[in-house]
Design an enzyme around this catalytic site. Structure first.
Site, short mmCIF file in Angstrom:
data_model
loop_
_atom_site.label_atom_id
_atom_site.label_comp_id
_atom_site.label_asym_id
_atom_site.label_seq_id
_atom_site.Cartn_x
_atom_site.Cartn_y
_atom_site.Cartn_z
N CYS A 26 1.12 -1.24 0.12
CA CYS A 26 0.07 0.04 -0.08
C CYS A 26 0.85 1.29 0.31
CB CYS A 26 -1.22 -0.01 1.64
SG CYS A 26 -0.22 -0.11 2.68
N HIS A 276 -1.98 1.56 7.75
CA HIS A 276 -2.08 1.52 6.07
C HIS A 276 -1.80 2.64 5.37
CE1 HIS A 276 -4.26 -0.66 2.31
NE2 HIS A 276 -5.32 0.97 2.54
#
Length: 333
Positions: A26, A276
């Site tokens: 990510c 994330h």
């Protein structure tokens, strides 16, 4: 982490290609969305034609990045599978299946381009695109003797306080003289190490300005690194002309356009140890904002972008601004 292949929601296709998540990718995915949105960067990289080199194709970062960005900007109706680029980074010590800091990966990719691209003149043009030149000052606090040196950043590291901040105040504080805590520097006039203040003056700004909000801090209570989730407000238009005082700008600085438009925000959700990354990208065609969360992309509003100011574990980590191309007015001299 999102692994859906959806690239369209109820708002319609936003014009960004989603990127599959492979092994905690990510961080890289968010950076790729910002690179793809940087027109000058993609144009420079597309000018490069690979010549004879000792670097194998599967280890050649600029080559793999060039191929991937071309794919991302072609057919946006599906999700890009980009294992080749991720494995190329892995061979260059940006490991798969490891949680990375997005600013460190950003700088590593730019450094790999400098090292591996065969056209060194073109490599310098890419570097200049992000290069923030500063005058570094060291001032002895005994005799006030001042030494100067020139250095540069490819992303401006902005310390933030553990309370409410604005990007303008963070930039202003970065260019103030600060005490070097617990460290004495050699004063040429005194001939010995003395308490010293360090500061920077602005020399020149790049066309693409990358700001790194330093959200990591040391916790005395736990003895571990903590993430600073405090609020940092940032504007859509950043004007250095109103941020810095005259004494924070080097005498060698030339008149130039200092207004910048925000076009990418990389966001981190989670703690200092795990989290994330996603990216908010502004469309160059219709000026709308889109949110890229790995393979899932949707249209959003500026209010959604404002929600990343902070105050929770979801907050902006890197900001990317594009210099306005307006011409400066001619001096009467």
């Amino acid at each position: 982490m999102s692994t859906s292949s959806v690239t369209q929601d109820e708002y319609g296709a936003p014009g960004l290609m989603g990127l599959s998540n492979y092994g905690l990718s990510c961080c890289v995915n968010s950076l790729l969305q910002s690179f793809s949105a940087t027109q000058e960067f993609t144009e420079l990289l597309n000018r490069w034609q690979m010549s004879d080199t000792d670097i194998p194709e599967d280890c050649n970062t600029p080559l793999q990045l060039q191929r991937l960005l071309r794919k991302m900007q072609s057919d946006k109706s599906h999700t890009a599978h980009h294992e080749d680029f991720l494995r190329c980074l892995d061979r260059n010590h940006i490991q798969l299946y490891v949680q990375h800091d997005v600013d460190e990966v950003f700088l590593s990719i730019l450094n790999l381009i400098q090292q591996q691209i065969s056209d060194k003149e073109l490599a310098q043009e890419i570097k200049q695109l992000y290069k923030i030149t500063v005058e570094q000052n060291l001032q002895c606090q005994t005799c006030f003797y001042l030494t100067k040196d020139t250095s540069y950043f490819l992303s401006l590291p902005l310390p933030i306080s553990d309370c409410s901040n604005t990007v303008e105040n963070c930039i202003h504080c970065f260019f103030e003289l600060q005490d070097i805590t617990g460290n004495f520097c050699l004063c040429e006039r005194c001939g010995e190490r003395k308490p010293t203040k360090q500061g920077f003056k602005l020399v020149s700004l790049p066309n693409v300005l990358c700001l790194h909000l330093k959200r990591s801090g040391y916790s005395l209570r736990s003895g571990y690194t903590k993430k600073l989730n405090c609020e940092v407000k940032f504007p859509e238009v950043l004007d250095f002309q109103t941020i810095l005082r005259r004494d924070q700008i080097s005498e060698s600085t030339q008149e130039e356009e200092r207004k910048y438009d925000l076009f990418a925000v990389i966001v981190h959700c989670g703690t200092a140890l795990f989290g994330h990354y996603t990216a908010y990208i502004k469309s160059s065609s219709d000026q709308s904002w889109n949110h890229a969360d790995d393979s899932y992309v949707r249209k959003v509003s500026w209010k959604d972008v404002e929600s990343t100011f902070g105050g929770s574990r979801r907050c902006a980590y890197m900001l990317m601004y594009q210099r306005r191309q307006d011409k400066m007015p001619q001096s009467s001299n």
